[in-house]
Scaffold this active site. Structure first.
Site, PDB file in Angstrom:
ATOM      1  N   ASP A   1      10.950  -9.474 -17.746  1.00 19.61           N
ATOM      2  CA  ASP A   1      12.027  -8.956 -18.760  1.00 19.61           C
ATOM      3  C   ASP A   1      11.709  -9.751 -19.881  1.00 19.61           C
ATOM      4  O   ASP A   1      12.007  -8.822 -21.376  1.00 19.61           O
ATOM      5  CB  ASP A   1      13.616  -9.380 -18.820  1.00 19.61           C
ATOM      6  CG  ASP A   1      13.680  -8.431 -17.274  1.00 19.61           C
ATOM      7  OD1 ASP A   1      12.420  -7.274 -16.636  1.00 19.61           O
ATOM      8  OD2 ASP A   1      15.214  -8.084 -16.785  1.00 19.61           O
TER       9      ASP A   1
ATOM     10  N   GLU B   1      28.460  -2.542 -25.174  1.00 17.65           N
ATOM     11  CA  GLU B   1      28.885  -4.165 -24.484  1.00 17.65           C
ATOM     12  C   GLU B   1      30.208  -4.442 -25.551  1.00 17.65           C
ATOM     13  O   GLU B   1      30.606  -4.865 -25.010  1.00 17.65           O
ATOM     14  CB  GLU B   1      27.802  -4.999 -24.267  1.00 17.65           C
ATOM     15  CG  GLU B   1      26.604  -5.116 -23.697  1.00 17.65           C
ATOM     16  CD  GLU B   1      25.617  -4.361 -23.143  1.00 17.65           C
ATOM     17  OE1 GLU B   1      24.668  -4.091 -22.980  1.00 17.65           O
ATOM     18  OE2 GLU B   1      25.161  -3.606 -24.767  1.00 17.65           O
TER      19      GLU B   1
ATOM     20  N   PHE C   1      22.955  -9.675 -24.327  1.00 19.41           N
ATOM     21  CA  PHE C   1      24.388  -8.638 -24.074  1.00 19.41           C
ATOM     22  C   PHE C   1      25.587  -9.185 -24.158  1.00 19.41           C
ATOM     23  O   PHE C   1      26.696  -8.925 -24.872  1.00 19.41           O
ATOM     24  CB  PHE C   1      24.616  -7.094 -23.883  1.00 19.41           C
ATOM     25  CG  PHE C   1      22.188  -7.160 -23.229  1.00 19.41           C
ATOM     26  CD1 PHE C   1      21.472  -6.822 -24.229  1.00 19.41           C
ATOM     27  CD2 PHE C   1      22.309  -6.657 -22.077  1.00 19.41           C
ATOM     28  CE1 PHE C   1      20.576  -6.520 -24.233  1.00 19.41           C
ATOM     29  CE2 PHE C   1      21.023  -5.887 -21.394  1.00 19.41           C
ATOM     30  CZ  PHE C   1      19.355  -6.178 -22.440  1.00 19.41           C
TER      31      PHE C   1
ATOM     32  N   ARG D   1      23.708 -14.547  -9.191  1.00 22.39           N
ATOM     33  CA  ARG D   1      23.830 -13.804  -9.681  1.00 22.39           C
ATOM     34  C   ARG D   1      24.810 -13.017  -8.032  1.00 22.39           C
ATOM     35  O   ARG D   1      25.483 -11.974  -8.484  1.00 22.39           O
ATOM     36  CB  ARG D   1      23.067 -12.564  -9.837  1.00 22.39           C
ATOM     37  CG  ARG D   1      22.261 -12.435  -9.334  1.00 22.39           C
ATOM     38  CD  ARG D   1      20.803 -11.138 -10.400  1.00 22.39           C
ATOM     39  NE  ARG D   1      20.071 -11.089  -9.985  1.00 22.39           N
ATOM     40  CZ  ARG D   1      18.740 -10.121  -9.665  1.00 22.39           C
ATOM     41  NH1 ARG D   1      19.735  -8.823  -9.893  1.00 22.39           N
ATOM     42  NH2 ARG D   1      17.697  -9.430  -8.814  1.00 22.39           N
TER      43      ARG D   1
ATOM     44  N   HIS E   1      21.692 -13.282 -15.424  1.00 26.34           N
ATOM     45  CA  HIS E   1      20.190 -13.117 -15.778  1.00 26.34           C
ATOM     46  C   HIS E   1      19.895 -13.305 -17.792  1.00 26.34           C
ATOM     47  O   HIS E   1      19.311 -13.970 -18.270  1.00 26.34           O
ATOM     48  CB  HIS E   1      19.798 -11.818 -16.959  1.00 26.34           C
ATOM     49  CG  HIS E   1      19.423 -10.747 -15.519  1.00 26.34           C
ATOM     50  ND1 HIS E   1      20.736 -10.092 -14.698  1.00 26.34           N
ATOM     51  CD2 HIS E   1      18.625 -10.239 -14.452  1.00 26.34           C
ATOM     52  CE1 HIS E   1      20.133  -8.998 -13.756  1.00 26.34           C
ATOM     53  NE2 HIS E   1      18.996  -9.343 -13.712  1.00 26.34           N
TER      54      HIS E   1
ATOM     55  N   ARG F   1      19.243 -15.314 -12.525  1.00 26.16           N
ATOM     56  CA  ARG F   1      18.671 -14.026 -11.813  1.00 26.16           C
ATOM     57  C   ARG F   1      17.607 -14.419 -10.518  1.00 26.16           C
ATOM     58  O   ARG F   1      17.493 -14.264  -9.808  1.00 26.16           O
ATOM     59  CB  ARG F   1      17.677 -12.639 -12.289  1.00 26.16           C
ATOM     60  CG  ARG F   1      16.406 -11.976 -11.745  1.00 26.16           C
ATOM     61  CD  ARG F   1      15.679 -11.706 -12.727  1.00 26.16           C
ATOM     62  NE  ARG F   1      14.825 -10.429 -12.605  1.00 26.16           N
ATOM     63  CZ  ARG F   1      13.732  -9.625 -12.977  1.00 26.16           C
ATOM     64  NH1 ARG F   1      14.001  -9.466 -14.586  1.00 26.16           N
ATOM     65  NH2 ARG F   1      13.614  -8.608 -12.026  1.00 26.16           N
TER      66      ARG F   1
END
Length: 312
Positions: free
Chosen positions: A117, A58, A83, A10, A109, A167
């Site tokens: 998460d 999104e 998303f 990322r 991610h 990530r």
């Protein structure tokens, strides 16, 4: 591998966008209130007039990008994979894929390495979703160097591209003078003859380690980096199957619909070969430290080695 340089892809994505933005004035970046996490904030700082924060919307972001693409600009839309590929799937399919617009999707991610998460954010289905959209290119880079090269290649490609980033910081393995990135072309990282390990994304470095462990047992494993899952390098996959007689696929994604399925689709039709798929086995992830999750789900080097030994 403590002395190996590790960089999250990322981070590579954000840096690549900023670098490319210096050369390409038609490059526009859209984000959904996650610029700090997706690292598009690097581009925003350099080119504030070409960065659009669409807020936590999104689906709308993808629609905006589709409109921008019709003007000749090249938009990169960015959000977490859950998303970008999940929540906005309908818009990606109907507003980008169907009219085959020149929109690039930078999904960060991805996979269980999102870590704490938890399952709601650990998208292990995105490759399957994007692979099913006609005309969509799907790229899953293995390290910093490959990720930066993939961003440039995506810009230069005419049509929709899905880019998958992580990530977790991963080892830099492509720091070689002869490294070349080409959409749709896999890379043989280690020659072998007993079985072929075909890996993608962060699992590539782990596959290389697993191959070394197998070598100590007298098993000579070939390791292939498939950074582009669609279009798949069918020629290389078939050649590896014919050469080695057995194939193992490794991915930080569900074993349903991802790299393993793509490889099996090709081999079942053109070169029937025993295949072992290593990935997330039709289950959701859970909250926990990324590296511990990779161990629990058998996606670290030791886990890959054990799975292959049990099967081979």
């Amino acid at each position: 591998m403590a002395d190996v340089v590790k960089i999250a892809t990322r981070d590579s994505y954000g840096e690549a966008l900023a670098e490319l933005g210096k050369e390409k004035e038609d490059l526009v970046v859209l984000d959904a209130d996650l610029a700090a996490a997706t690292k598009t904030g690097v581009f925003k700082k350099a080119f504030p007039d070409r960065h659009i924060d669409c807020g936590i919307a999104e689906c709308n972001m993808v629609g905006i990008a589709a409109g921008i693409a019709t003007t000749g600009m090249v938009p990169f839309v960015s959000s977490f994979a859950m998303f970008a590929a999940g929540r906005a799937f309908e818009q990606v399919r109907n507003s980008v894929g169907y009219p085959h617009l020149n929109v690039k999707i930078g999904a960060t991610h991805a996979g269980i390495s999102v870590g704490e998460d938890g399952a709601s954010h650990q998208c292990n289905e995105d490759i399957a979703l994007m692979r099913a959209i006609p005309g969509m290119v799907v790229i899953n880079p293995s390290d910093d160097i490959e990720a930066k090269a993939a961003v440039r290649a995506a810009y230069e490609h005419d049509g929709p591209v899905y880019l998958r980033f992580g990530r977790l910081a991963v080892p830099v393995i492509n720091d070689k003078p002869d490294y070349k990135f080409e959409i749709g072309k896999g890379i043989v990282l280690r020659e072998g003859s007993d079985l072929a390990i075909i890996a993608t994304g962060l699992c590539v470095s782990a596959a290389l380690e697993a191959a070394e462990k197998l070598a100590a047992d007298g098993v000579n494993a070939e390791v292939i980096n498939i950074h582009t899952i669609k279009p798949l390098d069918e020629e290389l996959v078939i050649a590896a199957a014919k050469k080695c007689g057995k194939v193992v696929t490794v991915e930080e994604h569900s074993v349903i619909g991802g790299l393993g399925s793509a490889v099996c689709d090709v081999l079942s039709e053109k070169c029937p070969t025993p295949v072992k798929k290593i990935g997330v086995n039709d289950c959701f992830g859970e909250s926990g430290p990324a590296n511990e999750l990779l161990v629990k789900y058998g996606l670290d080097a030791a886990g890959i080695y054990k799975s292959i030994k049990a099967w081979n």
